[in-house]
Write an enzyme that holds these catalytic residues in place. Structure first.
Site, short mmCIF file in Angstrom:
data_model
loop_
_atom_site.label_atom_id
_atom_site.label_comp_id
_atom_site.label_asym_id
_atom_site.label_seq_id
_atom_site.Cartn_x
_atom_site.Cartn_y
_atom_site.Cartn_z
N PRO A 113 0.79 -1.23 0.00
CA PRO A 113 0.00 0.00 0.00
C PRO A 113 0.82 1.28 0.00
CG PRO A 113 -0.09 -1.10 2.14
CD PRO A 113 0.55 -2.07 1.18
N ASN A 114 0.32 2.22 -0.76
CA ASN A 114 0.84 3.59 -0.85
C ASN A 114 2.13 3.72 -1.65
OD1 ASN A 114 -1.28 4.79 0.78
ND2 ASN A 114 -0.35 3.72 2.51
N ARG A 120 5.04 11.14 -2.37
CA ARG A 120 4.76 10.78 -0.97
C ARG A 120 5.99 11.04 -0.10
NH1 ARG A 120 4.67 4.55 1.23
NH2 ARG A 120 3.95 5.05 3.31
N TYR A 136 11.14 9.06 1.37
CA TYR A 136 11.17 8.03 0.33
C TYR A 136 11.85 8.47 -0.97
CZ TYR A 136 7.79 5.83 3.47
OH TYR A 136 7.18 5.27 4.58
N ASN A 147 8.20 -5.34 -0.67
CA ASN A 147 8.03 -4.16 0.18
C ASN A 147 6.55 -4.12 0.53
OD1 ASN A 147 7.83 -1.77 1.51
ND2 ASN A 147 8.99 -0.57 0.00
N ALA A 165 2.98 -0.65 4.95
CA ALA A 165 2.46 -0.69 6.32
C ALA A 165 1.98 -2.08 6.73
CB ALA A 165 1.34 0.33 6.47
N GLU A 206 12.65 -9.22 2.40
CA GLU A 206 11.84 -8.10 2.90
C GLU A 206 12.63 -6.82 2.66
OE1 GLU A 206 11.05 -8.30 7.11
OE2 GLU A 206 10.36 -6.22 7.19
N HIS A 219 12.66 -2.44 2.65
CA HIS A 219 12.10 -1.12 2.97
C HIS A 219 13.02 -0.05 2.41
CE1 HIS A 219 9.20 -3.11 5.46
NE2 HIS A 219 10.20 -3.80 5.97
N ARG A 275 12.83 5.07 12.69
CA ARG A 275 11.56 5.82 12.61
C ARG A 275 10.67 5.51 13.82
NH1 ARG A 275 9.13 5.18 6.81
NH2 ARG A 275 7.86 6.90 7.59
C1 DQA Z 1 8.17 1.22 3.98
C2 DQA Z 1 8.20 1.48 5.49
C3 DQA Z 1 6.84 1.22 6.11
O1 DQA Z 1 6.89 1.48 7.51
C4 DQA Z 1 5.80 2.15 5.50
O2 DQA Z 1 4.52 1.88 6.02
C5 DQA Z 1 5.80 2.10 4.01
C6 DQA Z 1 7.07 2.02 3.30
C7 DQA Z 1 9.51 1.58 3.30
O3 DQA Z 1 9.68 1.21 2.15
O4 DQA Z 1 10.35 2.26 3.92
O5 DQA Z 1 4.77 2.19 3.38
O6 DQA Z 1 7.95 -0.16 3.77
#
Ligand code: DQA
Length: 150
Positions: free
Chosen positions: A10-11, A18, A23, A79, A82, A103, A105, A112
């Site tokens: 998501p997102n 964003r 990011y 990735n 959340a 995994e 990020h 954070r």
């Molecule tokens: C993320 C880190 C997560 O905490 C966050 O909710 C994201 C992006 C990252 O790529 O740093 O959506 O996965």
């Protein structure tokens, strides 16, 4: 040719606009191009996807499991956004398929908010990467090639 599956949760479709201080300013299309280049280097085909829906990500992990059983999967870079911090369903899907999964990020989640410090994905993942910015995707694809040689 084996396939590297890169899944975004998501997102991540909002990359570029964003929270650029967290990011960066590259878009998801830029990330896909980066992954394409890394896959070409390692002789993988790229399958690059994004969804805002948990169940869709579960279905895609199951699909990866079937590809893996057929000997056609190089591995998965996930990735989960959340959902990393909330999803037992993603944890179970990874464990249930037996796939090699990294995994990933973009940000260093450990530097954070406290709610980002716990991951349901990590115990089911082969490897974990955080904090390399979007360049981490290319590093993770190299990592899949490395894991395949183990
Ligand atoms: C993320 C880190 C997560 O905490 C966050 O909710 C994201 C992006 C990252 O790529 O740093 O959506 O996965």
């Amino acid at each position: 040719m084996k396939t590297a599956l890169v899944l975004n949760g998501p997102n991540l479709n909002l990359l570029g606009t964003r929270e650029p201080a967290v990011y960066g300013s590259q878009t998801l299309a830029d990330v896909q191009a980066l992954c394409q280049q890394a896959c070409a280097t390692h002789g993988f085909a790229l399958d690059f996807r994004q969804s805002n829906h948990e169940g869709v990500l579960v279905d895609w992990l199951h699909e990866a499991g079937r590809l893996n059983a057929a000997g056609e999967l190089a591995g998965v870079v996930l990735n989960a956004g959340a959902y990393t911090h909330t999803s037992v369903a993603l944890h179970d899907a990874i464990k249930g398929t037996g796939i090699a999964l990294i995994e990933l990020h973009i940000s260093n989640v450990h530097a954070r908010e406290a709610f980002r410090h716990h991951s349901y994905i990590s115990p089911a993942a082969r490897a974990v990467m955080a904090g390399f910015g979007v360049q981490g995707y290319a590093l993770a694809i190299s990592g899949l090639a490395g894991l395949a040689g183990l």
